[in-house]
Motif scaffolding. Structure first.
Motif, PDB file in Angstrom:
ATOM      1  N   GLU A 133      -0.763   3.613 -12.582  1.00 18.90           N
ATOM      2  CA  GLU A 133      -0.379   2.829 -11.355  1.00 18.90           C
ATOM      3  C   GLU A 133      -1.758   2.475 -10.415  1.00 18.90           C
ATOM      4  O   GLU A 133      -2.932   3.123 -10.654  1.00 18.90           O
ATOM      5  N   GLU A 134      -1.760   1.418  -9.727  1.00 22.62           N
ATOM      6  CA  GLU A 134      -2.849   0.853  -9.087  1.00 22.62           C
ATOM      7  C   GLU A 134      -3.250   1.873  -7.819  1.00 22.62           C
ATOM      8  O   GLU A 134      -2.226   2.329  -7.298  1.00 22.62           O
ATOM      9  N   PRO A 135      -4.183   1.887  -7.711  1.00 29.31           N
ATOM     10  CA  PRO A 135      -4.734   2.976  -6.489  1.00 29.31           C
ATOM     11  C   PRO A 135      -4.321   2.525  -5.269  1.00 29.31           C
ATOM     12  O   PRO A 135      -4.227   1.206  -4.899  1.00 29.31           O
ATOM     13  N   LEU A 136      -4.034   3.500  -4.350  1.00 28.46           N
ATOM     14  CA  LEU A 136      -3.388   3.046  -3.066  1.00 28.46           C
ATOM     15  C   LEU A 136      -4.587   2.661  -2.262  1.00 28.46           C
ATOM     16  O   LEU A 136      -5.634   2.978  -2.107  1.00 28.46           O
ATOM     17  N   THR A 137      -4.310   1.503  -1.445  1.00 28.43           N
ATOM     18  CA  THR A 137      -5.226   0.989  -0.596  1.00 28.43           C
ATOM     19  C   THR A 137      -5.456   1.768   0.643  1.00 28.43           C
ATOM     20  O   THR A 137      -4.481   2.764   0.877  1.00 28.43           O
ATOM     21  N   PHE A 138      -6.292   1.506   1.726  1.00 29.38           N
ATOM     22  CA  PHE A 138      -6.484   2.434   3.066  1.00 29.38           C
ATOM     23  C   PHE A 138      -5.164   1.974   3.877  1.00 29.38           C
ATOM     24  O   PHE A 138      -4.595   2.970   4.542  1.00 29.38           O
ATOM     25  N   MET A 139      -4.615   0.701   3.758  1.00 33.69           N
ATOM     26  CA  MET A 139      -3.585   0.532   4.547  1.00 33.69           C
ATOM     27  C   MET A 139      -2.224   1.292   4.035  1.00 33.69           C
ATOM     28  O   MET A 139      -1.357   1.665   4.860  1.00 33.69           O
ATOM     29  N   ASP A 140      -2.231   1.368   2.673  1.00 35.08           N
ATOM     30  CA  ASP A 140      -1.039   1.989   2.105  1.00 35.08           C
ATOM     31  C   ASP A 140      -1.034   3.517   2.547  1.00 35.08           C
ATOM     32  O   ASP A 140      -0.004   3.999   2.866  1.00 35.08           O
ATOM     33  N   LYS A 141      -2.076   4.203   2.326  1.00 32.34           N
ATOM     34  CA  LYS A 141      -2.374   5.565   2.915  1.00 32.34           C
ATOM     35  C   LYS A 141      -2.126   5.687   4.220  1.00 32.34           C
ATOM     36  O   LYS A 141      -1.230   6.768   4.734  1.00 32.34           O
ATOM     37  N   VAL A 168       1.665   5.682   4.403  1.00 33.29           N
ATOM     38  CA  VAL A 168       2.449   6.796   4.097  1.00 33.29           C
ATOM     39  C   VAL A 168       2.496   7.845   5.258  1.00 33.29           C
ATOM     40  O   VAL A 168       3.130   8.638   5.550  1.00 33.29           O
ATOM     41  N   PHE A 169       1.119   7.998   5.818  1.00 33.79           N
ATOM     42  CA  PHE A 169       0.966   9.082   6.918  1.00 33.79           C
ATOM     43  C   PHE A 169       1.906   8.580   8.204  1.00 33.79           C
ATOM     44  O   PHE A 169       2.272   9.508   8.716  1.00 33.79           O
ATOM     45  N   ALA A 170       2.018   7.402   8.443  1.00 35.26           N
ATOM     46  CA  ALA A 170       2.650   6.998   9.558  1.00 35.26           C
ATOM     47  C   ALA A 170       4.166   7.491   9.455  1.00 35.26           C
ATOM     48  O   ALA A 170       5.002   7.784  10.237  1.00 35.26           O
ATOM     49  N   TYR A 171       4.651   7.009   7.935  1.00 38.15           N
ATOM     50  CA  TYR A 171       6.120   7.310   7.877  1.00 38.15           C
ATOM     51  C   TYR A 171       6.185   8.720   7.722  1.00 38.15           C
ATOM     52  O   TYR A 171       7.386   9.215   8.158  1.00 38.15           O
ATOM     53  N   SER A 172       5.366   9.406   7.284  1.00 35.89           N
ATOM     54  CA  SER A 172       5.475  10.825   7.208  1.00 35.89           C
ATOM     55  C   SER A 172       5.640  11.686   8.638  1.00 35.89           C
ATOM     56  O   SER A 172       6.194  12.567   8.889  1.00 35.89           O
ATOM     57  N   LEU A 173       4.840  11.088   9.532  1.00 34.73           N
ATOM     58  CA  LEU A 173       4.749  11.544  11.069  1.00 34.73           C
ATOM     59  C   LEU A 173       5.907  10.961  11.727  1.00 34.73           C
ATOM     60  O   LEU A 173       6.340  11.746  12.710  1.00 34.73           O
ATOM     61  N   PHE A 174       6.301   9.782  11.609  1.00 32.38           N
ATOM     62  CA  PHE A 174       7.144   9.191  12.590  1.00 32.38           C
ATOM     63  C   PHE A 174       8.507   8.718  11.811  1.00 32.38           C
ATOM     64  O   PHE A 174       9.107   7.924  12.189  1.00 32.38           O
ATOM     65  N   ALA A 200       7.188   2.850  12.232  1.00 26.31           N
ATOM     66  CA  ALA A 200       6.246   3.935  12.224  1.00 26.31           C
ATOM     67  C   ALA A 200       4.735   3.540  12.213  1.00 26.31           C
ATOM     68  O   ALA A 200       3.744   4.147  12.907  1.00 26.31           O
ATOM     69  N   ARG A 201       4.250   2.257  11.663  1.00 25.53           N
ATOM     70  CA  ARG A 201       3.078   1.732  11.799  1.00 25.53           C
ATOM     71  C   ARG A 201       2.656   1.483  13.365  1.00 25.53           C
ATOM     72  O   ARG A 201       1.785   1.632  14.013  1.00 25.53           O
TER      73      ARG A 201
END
Length: 607
Positions: free
Chosen positions: A28-36, A39-45, A76-77
């Motif tokens: 798989e293609e590595p996650l970009t900074f915005m993707d990470k 993921v953090f925003a969705y896990s938090l909110f 979430a973002r």
């Protein structure tokens, strides 16, 4: 046999390796900074973001805007960035309370910092609406060309899917190309039939004209009506609506130019008079206009900001029917050190730098600074202005010539000769500025190059949006319909309509190009006269004024030179729809304002 068997074994082994590689999961293609960050925003909110998305109807607004993001993820973002901005505001308020001195500073920082989280959340709430408005406007400008292209392709025998496939590759129609890609995604990825994909694509589309066109087409197909007649009649109606839209755009741009000149001349001049009288007359220290800081904020911040806002407004109003010329942007960036260096060199050469270092503003400082700033801005603007002029040379004035070429091409095609021979034959005539491009096409065709490649090569040599679109349509019409007379005749008819609309837009806007010049010169002359008369009144009074006459001339003159440079950018945006075209106007305006200031200062103040 052994050699043959060995070769067979090698082939079988290579085939097994290829099958194994296909069966293995690809990395798989590595996650970009915005993707990470998502993921953090969705896990938090993740829990609250779904309720926020439903409360603000993000699904509806994101669909209208064409933003392919989950409403829950978007919420979430928004919450994450609002939380980050809240922390920044809290740190700013805490640091100010602990370390800053002065109640006014603390109150100002408290007000500004408390607005940061609200502005961040408001941005995420407003952004889909802004994006939807931009999507609607882009499609409204390109809809007649979209309809003309679809009509030409279907008249040539293509299906709607094949027509959209070709349209998605046309870069000069970015809005229509993006809509075609969305429809093709629904067809190829989600397995929808073309008619259902068309109907689903316009359910939440913000532009009602595009929605009516697509729904009318699908309704005609479902009931078995005359599709060609519907497309041609609807396209003609869209071109008429496009003409009315161009008139509205011209009226809006004219109104913006008039309002801009009114603000520059009346409001700007009024404030200049207030500052001139309040700062130069004794006994006015309690006035809010008597502060030098207020004068500097108005002259060097508010007035340039007014020009930048007008520039953005005109950019939002104008149709995106130009090919952006971005090369002068690099030249402008490279010219910044040149402008700064020339300004400093002139200051050193005229002796103005020593006066500025000492903090004393006198007649030498005024003359040296005005001259150095003017020469520096001219040095900054001249290289990119020349670069733009060279690249933009020959871009305008093609409309009638292209329409005449297509009309002659249709008449020659009626004799039965091939499209290639038609273009070679028509190249004997003169078509004004379009003649070199016709001759290039004729040479390429005479060398045996296929007609589509010949037209594409000619398209790559011009930045005229009108020429590129019509030649693209011509290549597609010949490629699909074999250059039939009916298709070429329809294309020629559409080109005449487009030519008339382009000329009308320029003709209606042209009278307003000189208005920024009038505003700049009126402000300069009136302000210097006010400073002169105020200084004459001040000379007979015994009290000492807050600032001297030289300081007043210094602040007003330098600010008006900077503002005249920005006014030139506005004039270029109005005339050519491109900001870089305004650098020529900026150079002329700076020189004109400098000459006016030099003459008036010499006559009134003996500088």
């Amino acid at each position: 046999m052994l050699i043959h068997g060995g070769c067979m074994n090698v082939r079988l082994r290579k085939r097994r390796e290829a099958v194994t590689e296909e069966a293995l999961p690809k990395p798989e293609e590595p996650l970009t900074f915005m993707d990470k960050l998502d993921v953090f925003a969705y896990s938090l909110f993740g829990g609250i973001s779904s309720r926020v998305a439903r409360s603000f109807e993000f699904d509806k607004y994101l669909s209208r805007a064409g933003i392919d993001v989950s409403p829950t993820l978007y919420a979430a973002r928004a919450l994450l960035f609002t939380l980050i901005s809240t922390y920044i505001a809290y740190m700013a308020i805490t640091s100010t309370i602990l370390f800053a001195e002065g109640m006014m500073v603390k109150i100002l920082v408290l007000i500004v910092a408390s607005m940061i989280p609200l502005m961040t959340l408001s941005f995420f709430l407003i952004y889909p609406s802004l994006k939807a408005s931009s999507r609607s406007k882009d499609m409204e400008h390109e809809l007649p060309f979209f309809a003309a292209y679809i009509s030409t392709m279907i008249r040539g025998g293509l299906s709607i899917s094949a027509a959209l496939e070709r349209l998605s590759r046309i870069k000069d129609l970015p809005g229509a190309s993006m809509e075609a890609k969305r429809i093709l995604r629904d067809i190829k990825v989600f397995g929808k039939d073309p008619i259902s994909a068309l109907e689903d694509s316009v359910k939440e589309h913000p532009n009602r004209y595009y929605r009516d066109f697509i729904l009318g087409y699908t309704s005609t197909v479902r009931r078995g009506g005359d599709i060609i007649h519907y497309l041609y009649s609807k396209t003609e109606g869209l071109f008429e609506a496009h003409a009315a839209m161009i008139k509205r755009i011209a009226d809006k741009v004219a109104l913006a130019a008039e309002v801009y000149v009114i603000l520059i001349v009346l409001v700007g001049l009024g404030f200049y008079i207030f500052f001139a009288v309040s700062t130069m007359m004794p006994g006015q220290t309690a006035s809010p206009f008597s502060s030098i800081v207020s004068l500097i904020l108005f002259a060097y911040l508010l007035m340039p900001l007014l020009s930048l806002i007008t520039l953005l407004m005109v950019d939002a109003m104008m149709p995106k029917m130009v090919i952006p010329i971005n090369e002068p942007n690099k030249t402008l960036i490279l010219s910044i050190p040149l402008g700064i260096g020339v300004t400093l060199a002139v200051l050193y050469a005229t002796g103005g730098w020593s006066f500025i270092q000492s903090g004393v503003i006198n007649r030498y400082t005024v003359v040296s600074t005005i001259f150095a700033l003017s020469i520096g801005l001219i040095a900054l603007s001249t290289p990119p202005a020349l670069h733009y002029s060279l690249l933009a040379k020959g871009i305008r004035g093609f409309e009638d010539d292209v329409a005449s070429f297509l009309r002659d091409l249709v008449e020659v095609r009626k004799t039965g000769i091939s499209p290639e021979r038609c273009i070679i034959y028509t190249s004997r005539r003169s078509y004004g500025r379009f003649t070199p491009l016709v001759n290039d096409m004729s040479k390429l065709l005479s060398w045996g190059i296929p007609i589509r490649r010949a037209i594409e090569r000619v398209i790559s040599r011009t930045k005229n949006w009108f020429v590129r679109v019509l030649l693209t349509f011509l290549a597609e019409a010949i490629d699909v319909g074999g250059g039939s007379v009916e298709i070429l005749e329809a294309l020629a008819r559409f080109s005449f309509s487009l030519a008339e609309y382009e000329k009308e837009l320029r003709a209606r806007i042209k009278p307003y190009i000189m208005m920024p010049y009038f505003g700049a010169l009126m402000t300069v002359v009136s302000t210097i006269l006010i400073v002169y008369f105020t200084s004459q009144t001040m000379a007979i009074l015994p009290s000492k004024p807050p600032i001297t006459m030289e300081e007043a001339v210094f602040y007003f003159s330098t600010s008006m030179i900077i503002n005249s440079w920005l006014i030139g950018l506005v004039a270029g945006k109005i005339s050519n729809q491109q900001t870089m075209a305004g650098l020529t106007h900026s150079t002329i305006l700076v020189f004109t304002v400098f000459a006016t200031l030099a003459i008036m200062n010499a006559m009134l103040f003996q500088f």
